[in-house]
Structures are given as C-alpha cells and as structure tokens.
Design a protein around this motif. Structure first.
Motif, PDB file in Angstrom:
ATOM      1  N   VAL A 293      49.292  62.823  50.362  1.00 29.88           N
ATOM      2  CA  VAL A 293      48.711  62.272  49.136  1.00 29.88           C
ATOM      3  C   VAL A 293      48.652  63.385  48.101  1.00 29.88           C
ATOM      4  O   VAL A 293      47.993  64.399  48.293  1.00 29.88           O
ATOM      5  N   THR A 294      49.368  63.212  46.988  1.00 30.09           N
ATOM      6  CA  THR A 294      49.408  64.234  45.942  1.00 30.09           C
ATOM      7  C   THR A 294      48.667  63.805  44.682  1.00 30.09           C
ATOM      8  O   THR A 294      48.486  64.596  43.778  1.00 30.09           O
TER       9      THR A 294
ATOM     10  N   HIS B 195      43.224  71.560  48.414  1.00 29.21           N
ATOM     11  CA  HIS B 195      42.031  71.523  49.262  1.00 29.21           C
ATOM     12  C   HIS B 195      40.992  70.511  48.776  1.00 29.21           C
ATOM     13  O   HIS B 195      39.812  70.655  49.074  1.00 29.21           O
ATOM     14  N   GLU B 196      41.407  69.494  48.030  1.00 25.61           N
ATOM     15  CA  GLU B 196      40.494  68.468  47.538  1.00 25.61           C
ATOM     16  C   GLU B 196      40.707  67.199  48.357  1.00 25.61           C
ATOM     17  O   GLU B 196      41.838  66.806  48.616  1.00 25.61           O
TER      18      GLU B 196
ATOM     19  N   CYS C 222      38.935  63.641  44.722  1.00 20.32           N
ATOM     20  CA  CYS C 222      39.921  63.539  43.645  1.00 20.32           C
ATOM     21  C   CYS C 222      39.665  62.296  42.798  1.00 20.32           C
ATOM     22  O   CYS C 222      39.648  62.364  41.574  1.00 20.32           O
ATOM     23  N   ALA C 223      39.440  61.165  43.435  1.00 22.63           N
ATOM     24  CA  ALA C 223      39.197  59.919  42.705  1.00 22.63           C
ATOM     25  C   ALA C 223      37.921  60.005  41.871  1.00 22.63           C
ATOM     26  O   ALA C 223      37.893  59.591  40.711  1.00 22.63           O
TER      27      ALA C 223
END
Length: 67
Positions: A9-10, A47-48, A53-54
């Motif tokens: 997942v990027t 590292h998130e 991130c969302a």
C-alpha cells in the motif's frame, strides 16, 4: 489474488459519507487539474500505518479531526 499474496500500500484515502432520510450521501472533492470528482487521500509516508495515513490525509485536505 489469493490469500498468500501481499499487496504493498503506497497511498490511502478516506471517503466521507452520511445516511440521512433513507439516502446515502458522499462528500467528494473536485480535482484542480481536470475538474473530476475524487475522494480525499494521498501518498503514504515511510513507516506510517494505513489508518494513520488516512487520518492524516483527512486532516490535511479537509481539516477534519478523526479520533
């Protein structure tokens, strides 16, 4: 894809919605480049987690705080 395959997942995003009077409503943003509607999101930092991130993207794009 089978259960053994991994997906990298990027980027991640968030889609705001509400259900009111039997109707489902979505909040979308309009892209400045092409005028198309899209959800809110962006690239994931190193590292998130996906959840972090969302949440960060929701705040950066709409100044929404999610607990």
């Amino acid at each position: 894809m089978n259960s053994e395959q991994k997906v990298k997942v990027t980027a991640c995003g968030i889609l705001f919605f509400s259900y009111n009077n039997g109707k489902l409503h979505f909040l979308l943003g309009r892209e400045t480049k092409d005028g198309k509607y899209a959800d809110f999101g962006g690239k994931r930092e190193k590292h998130e987690s996906i959840k972090s991130c969302a949440i960060r993207e929701a705040y950066e794009e709409e100044e929404v705080t999610i607990f």
